[in-house]
Design a protein around this motif. Structure first.
Motif, PDB file in Angstrom:
ATOM      1  N   SER A   1     -57.147 -43.186  23.439  1.00 36.08           N
ATOM      2  CA  SER A   1     -58.569 -43.089  23.788  1.00 36.08           C
ATOM      3  C   SER A   1     -59.106 -44.451  24.210  1.00 36.08           C
TER       4      SER A   1
ATOM      5  N   GLU B   1     -51.466 -29.371  15.875  1.00 41.85           N
ATOM      6  CA  GLU B   1     -52.313 -28.377  15.216  1.00 41.85           C
ATOM      7  C   GLU B   1     -51.722 -27.978  13.859  1.00 41.85           C
TER       8      GLU B   1
ATOM      9  N   ALA C   1     -55.555 -33.784  24.547  1.00 44.20           N
ATOM     10  CA  ALA C   1     -55.040 -32.473  24.139  1.00 44.20           C
ATOM     11  C   ALA C   1     -54.303 -31.799  25.286  1.00 44.20           C
ATOM     12  N   ALA C   2     -54.853 -31.903  26.499  1.00 43.58           N
ATOM     13  CA  ALA C   2     -54.208 -31.292  27.667  1.00 43.58           C
ATOM     14  C   ALA C   2     -52.865 -31.957  27.952  1.00 43.58           C
TER      15      ALA C   2
ATOM     16  N   THR D   1     -60.318 -38.951  27.237  1.00 38.96           N
ATOM     17  CA  THR D   1     -61.170 -38.172  26.342  1.00 38.96           C
ATOM     18  C   THR D   1     -60.290 -37.325  25.426  1.00 38.96           C
ATOM     19  N   PRO D   2     -60.839 -36.826  24.301  1.00 42.36           N
ATOM     20  CA  PRO D   2     -60.055 -35.939  23.427  1.00 42.36           C
ATOM     21  C   PRO D   2     -59.498 -34.726  24.168  1.00 42.36           C
ATOM     22  N   ASP D   3     -60.275 -34.158  25.091  1.00 44.15           N
ATOM     23  CA  ASP D   3     -59.786 -32.996  25.845  1.00 44.15           C
ATOM     24  C   ASP D   3     -58.619 -33.381  26.746  1.00 44.15           C
ATOM     25  N   GLN D   4     -58.688 -34.550  27.343  1.00 47.35           N
ATOM     26  CA  GLN D   4     -57.594 -35.003  28.207  1.00 47.35           C
ATOM     27  C   GLN D   4     -56.325 -35.269  27.391  1.00 47.35           C
TER      28      GLN D   4
ATOM     29  N   ALA E   1     -48.901 -30.482  21.325  1.00 47.12           N
ATOM     30  CA  ALA E   1     -50.232 -30.001  20.943  1.00 47.12           C
ATOM     31  C   ALA E   1     -50.118 -28.974  19.819  1.00 47.12           C
TER      32      ALA E   1
END
Length: 215
Positions: free
Chosen positions: A59, A25, A69-70, A64-67, A21
């Motif tokens: 995806s 970034e 990223a996590a 989801t995008p949050d999942q 992650a």
């Protein structure tokens, strides 16, 4: 030209403790695609944006995008990085570096000296060098000529150009598709090359026909 003259020395790197992650970034914020993984100034490996895409859940699979990223926040870069990294030294020639990139289908080469990471050179850097070598950044006329592959042929061409008192920005020769010939690509510091082309043709140096031969 040597790699040391064109390599990037302001390096963006990550340590082995970084996560995918964090690497992603850095890719986004610095608009880069390759990250050396280091311990001090020693190169451990390299991770690319492609490595992260391959490691991340899709995806299309309902994540989801949050999942995503996590998930990436739990994976260290060492799990995805390439460890057997091709490197060059500052004294490697640019053409040898380009050859390595093509042969191994890689987009960058870390530059090391005495075991330390001192820079990086990428395919974008190589393309920039090609632009400079070809003299494209300044006003000029581009001509192509078919030359016999014999000593003195190029010297004859330059003598004809000199007679017109025109400077040459760049000359590159490469193998011709016909045996016994070479293709010369010349950039001239003039916007009217026609008188030169006329004299070159009279001397037997013709422009190649506008046909395309698969390489």
């Amino acid at each position: 030209m040597l790699v040391g003259r064109r390599m990037r020395t302001s390096l963006i790197t990550v340590t082995k403790e970084a996560t995918l992650a964090q690497a992603r970034e850095l890719f986004h914020s610095h608009r880069i695609r390759h990250l050396p993984v280091v311990e001090g100034d020693r190169l451990l490996g390299i991770v690319t944006d492609r490595d992260i895409r391959q490691a991340a859940p899709s995806s299309a699979g309902g994540f989801t995008p949050d999942q995503i990223a996590a998930f990436l926040a739990q994976i260290p870069v060492t799990d995805a990085m390439v460890r057997d990294v091709r490197t060059v030294s500052p004294f490697t020639t640019i053409e040898e570096a380009a050859k390595l990139m093509i042969e191994h289908k890689i987009g960058c080469l870390p530059v090391t000296e005495a075991g330390k990471l001192v820079g990086i050179i990428t395919e974008t850097d190589i393309l920039g060098i090609l632009v400079d070598v070809m003299g494209i950044r300044e006003p000029s006329a581009r001509i192509e000529l078919t030359l016999p592959d014999r000593p003195g042929a190029l010297a004859e061409v330059t003598r004809i150009i000199k007679a017109h008192e025109v400077n040459i920005s760049s000359i590159v020769t490469m193998p011709h598709w016909e045996q016994g010939r070479r293709l010369a690509i010349i950039r001239l510091k003039t916007m009217n090359p026609q008188p030169i082309l006329k004299d070159l043709a009279a001397a037997g140096f013709e422009q190649p026909p506008l046909t395309f031969t698969p390489m």
